[in-house]
Design an enzyme around this catalytic site. Sequence first.
Site, PDB file in Angstrom:
ATOM      1  N   ASP A 159       0.843  -1.199   0.000  1.00 15.06           N
ATOM      2  CA  ASP A 159       0.000   0.000   0.000  1.00 15.06           C
ATOM      3  C   ASP A 159       0.880   1.252   0.000  1.00 15.06           C
ATOM      4  O   ASP A 159       0.614   2.233  -0.699  1.00 15.06           O
ATOM      5  CB  ASP A 159      -0.906  -0.001   1.238  1.00 15.06           C
ATOM      6  N   HIS A 187      -4.798  -3.341   6.472  1.00 13.37           N
ATOM      7  CA  HIS A 187      -4.570  -3.616   5.046  1.00 13.37           C
ATOM      8  C   HIS A 187      -5.905  -4.054   4.441  1.00 13.37           C
ATOM      9  O   HIS A 187      -6.174  -5.247   4.250  1.00 13.37           O
ATOM     10  CB  HIS A 187      -3.511  -4.702   4.841  1.00 13.37           C
TER      11      HIS A 187
HETATM   12  N1  LIG Z   1      -0.683  -7.886   2.442  1.00  7.08           N
HETATM   13  C1  LIG Z   1      -0.724  -7.643   1.135  1.00  7.08           C
HETATM   14  O1  LIG Z   1      -0.395  -6.527   0.712  1.00  7.08           O
HETATM   15  C2  LIG Z   1      -1.141  -8.674   0.138  1.00  7.08           C
HETATM   16  C3  LIG Z   1      -1.646  -9.886   0.544  1.00  7.08           C
HETATM   17  N2  LIG Z   1      -2.040 -10.821  -0.377  1.00  7.08           N
HETATM   18  C4  LIG Z   1      -2.518 -12.088   0.147  1.00  7.08           C
HETATM   19  O2  LIG Z   1      -1.469 -13.059   0.088  1.00  7.08           O
HETATM   20  C5  LIG Z   1      -2.020 -14.356   0.112  1.00  7.08           C
HETATM   21  C6  LIG Z   1      -1.346 -15.246  -0.918  1.00  7.08           C
HETATM   22  O3  LIG Z   1      -1.602 -14.750  -2.218  1.00  7.08           O
HETATM   23  P1  LIG Z   1      -1.231 -15.624  -3.516  1.00  7.08           P
HETATM   24  O4  LIG Z   1       0.159 -16.127  -3.443  1.00  7.08           O
HETATM   25  O5  LIG Z   1      -1.631 -14.821  -4.676  1.00  7.08           O
HETATM   26  O6  LIG Z   1      -2.246 -16.838  -3.340  1.00  7.08           O
HETATM   27  P2  LIG Z   1      -2.200 -18.275  -4.032  1.00  7.08           P
HETATM   28  O7  LIG Z   1      -3.561 -18.852  -3.832  1.00  7.08           O
HETATM   29  O8  LIG Z   1      -1.592 -18.210  -5.382  1.00  7.08           O
HETATM   30  O9  LIG Z   1      -1.173 -19.092  -3.107  1.00  7.08           O
HETATM   31  C7  LIG Z   1      -1.420 -19.398  -1.784  1.00  7.08           C
HETATM   32  C8  LIG Z   1      -0.677 -20.676  -1.483  1.00  7.08           C
HETATM   33  O10 LIG Z   1      -0.808 -20.920  -0.079  1.00  7.08           O
HETATM   34  C9  LIG Z   1      -0.918 -22.309   0.088  1.00  7.08           C
HETATM   35  N3  LIG Z   1      -1.469 -22.567   1.428  1.00  7.08           N
HETATM   36  C10 LIG Z   1      -2.761 -22.526   1.810  1.00  7.08           C
HETATM   37  N4  LIG Z   1      -2.864 -22.871   3.109  1.00  7.08           N
HETATM   38  C11 LIG Z   1      -1.625 -23.101   3.549  1.00  7.08           C
HETATM   39  C12 LIG Z   1      -1.092 -23.517   4.787  1.00  7.08           C
HETATM   40  N5  LIG Z   1      -1.874 -23.768   5.840  1.00  7.08           N
HETATM   41  N6  LIG Z   1       0.240 -23.684   4.894  1.00  7.08           N
HETATM   42  C13 LIG Z   1       1.041 -23.458   3.827  1.00  7.08           C
HETATM   43  N7  LIG Z   1       0.592 -23.083   2.617  1.00  7.08           N
HETATM   44  C14 LIG Z   1      -0.722 -22.903   2.484  1.00  7.08           C
HETATM   45  C15 LIG Z   1      -1.774 -22.756  -1.068  1.00  7.08           C
HETATM   46  O11 LIG Z   1      -1.635 -24.153  -1.327  1.00  7.08           O
HETATM   47  C16 LIG Z   1      -1.230 -21.900  -2.209  1.00  7.08           C
HETATM   48  O12 LIG Z   1      -0.182 -22.555  -2.896  1.00  7.08           O
HETATM   49  C17 LIG Z   1      -3.530 -14.163  -0.089  1.00  7.08           C
HETATM   50  O13 LIG Z   1      -4.142 -14.227   1.185  1.00  7.08           O
HETATM   51  C18 LIG Z   1      -3.622 -12.755  -0.638  1.00  7.08           C
HETATM   52  O14 LIG Z   1      -4.878 -12.178  -0.359  1.00  7.08           O
HETATM   53  C19 LIG Z   1      -1.930 -10.602  -1.721  1.00  7.08           C
HETATM   54  C20 LIG Z   1      -1.421  -9.396  -2.171  1.00  7.08           C
HETATM   55  C21 LIG Z   1      -1.031  -8.340  -1.280  1.00  7.08           C
HETATM   56  O1  LIG Z   2      -6.807  -7.349  -2.617  1.00  4.64           O
HETATM   57  C1  LIG Z   2      -6.350  -8.506  -2.594  1.00  4.64           C
HETATM   58  O2  LIG Z   2      -7.040  -9.551  -2.551  1.00  4.64           O
HETATM   59  C2  LIG Z   2      -4.875  -8.668  -2.546  1.00  4.64           C
HETATM   60  C3  LIG Z   2      -4.290  -7.619  -1.710  1.00  4.64           C
HETATM   61  O3  LIG Z   2      -4.315  -7.684  -0.508  1.00  4.64           O
HETATM   62  C4  LIG Z   2      -3.747  -6.425  -2.363  1.00  4.64           C
HETATM   63  O4  LIG Z   2      -3.514  -6.462  -3.577  1.00  4.64           O
HETATM   64  O5  LIG Z   2      -3.538  -5.444  -1.667  1.00  4.64           O
END
Ligand SMILES: NC(=O)C1=CN([C@@H]2O[C@H](COP(=O)(O)OP(=O)(O)OC[C@H]3O[C@@H](n4cnc5c(N)ncnc54)[C@H](O)[C@@H]3O)[C@@H](O)[C@H]2O)C=CC1
Ligand SMILES: O=C([O-])CC(=O)C(=O)O
Length: 328
Positions: A159, A187
């Site tokens: 952000d 967030h």
């Molecule tokens: N804080 C931030 O600024 C942001 C946060 N996010 C969040 O990050 C997270 C991950 O995003 P992506 O990589 O795109 O998702 P994704 O769905 O591509 O990957 C998530 C992975 O986590 C694994 N997983 C699920 N439960 C698990 C567990 N208990 N232990 C270990 N691995 C586990 C899944 O098998 C999958 O491979 C989401 O919650 C998303 O909303 C995404 C973008 C920005």
């Molecule tokens: O909005 C979402 O699901 C992923 C996220 O947290 C971001 O891009 O900031």
Amino acid sequence: MTSPVNVTVTGAAGQIGYALLFRIASGQMLGPDTPVRLRLLEIPQGVKAAEGTAMELDDCAFPLLAGIDIFDDPTPAFEGTNVALLVGARPRGPGMERGDLLEANGGIFKPQGQAINAGAADDVRVLVVGNPANTNALIAASNAPDVPKDRFTAMTRLDHNRALTQVAKRAGVPVSEVRKMTIWGNHSATQYPDLFHADVAGTPGARLAEDREWLESTFIPTVAKRGAAIIDARGASSAASAANAAIDHVHDWVLGTPEGDWTSAGVVSDGSYGVPTGLISSFPVVSRGGSWEIVQGLELSDFSRGRVDASVAELQEERQAVEELGLV
Ligand SMILES: NC(=O)C1=CN([C@@H]2O[C@H](COP(=O)(O)OP(=O)(O)OC[C@H]3O[C@@H](n4cnc5c(N)ncnc54)[C@H](O)[C@@H]3O)[C@@H](O)[C@H]2O)C=CC1
Ligand SMILES: O=C([O-])CC(=O)C(=O)O
């Protein structure tokens, strides 16, 4: 050369994991003199894909990569870990309410907090990326009573970086000349990107904020709703930019923030700026000697105060919901 730092990455086979691991292994997170040993945690269905990523990491022949281990059980995955990046989380599914999401993530972050408590290194630093990041960090921290609370953080650096670029574009200056941006609160779409204290190539951010129409109708919603805009455009949520922000967060935490600037991170509140103690909320922070410190003494106008309070109120609601679920 120093001995390798153990870095545990959860959700290693996901899209952020794929964008993150190669940058960690190349030295961009901990610097060019620090070898790393990667510990990848996945759910059993994700292990095969994580093995494929590990093969590709091997094929890069990174001089700093001292080894890769893959786990489907959090207890060994966090054994001896120095840096834990908690990326894997349960995404919101159709018809899922916020309470359902918090409960599903409690099932992930409670055992991970317990595993960190049981086996992580004494200097462990934890960054929660998986959403809802602030409250997932609160759940993990609450289940790790022997680890100092200030070692658990939630990511709002994406952000922060989004806000830097929006302001740089508006002002027509290089992004490197925008300093002292702040993201307050959660967030989520309630976050408050605060331009008032920024320095925009020598011009006070408050001067840019005098255009209230732009501030309230363009700048704040563009930053706060950027995640949704990326999903809309890409058909998938931010991954490379999220990985980049995680690299920035840990880099600055371990190696320090530059003089004359600060950044934003979700850290445990000590009551600063009226944010209830114990909540993991985003603040303006500097890192000195390997610890985050909340920047003190910023004046908040009534407008800013209202925005901060609204986002903090949402964090309080989330805390209450996970308390009722027995997760904290
Ligand atoms: N804080 C931030 O600024 C942001 C946060 N996010 C969040 O990050 C997270 C991950 O995003 P992506 O990589 O795109 O998702 P994704 O769905 O591509 O990957 C998530 C992975 O986590 C694994 N997983 C699920 N439960 C698990 C567990 N208990 N232990 C270990 N691995 C586990 C899944 O098998 C999958 O491979 C989401 O919650 C998303 O909303 C995404 C973008 C920005
Ligand atoms: O909005 C979402 O699901 C992923 C996220 O947290 C971001 O891009 O900031």
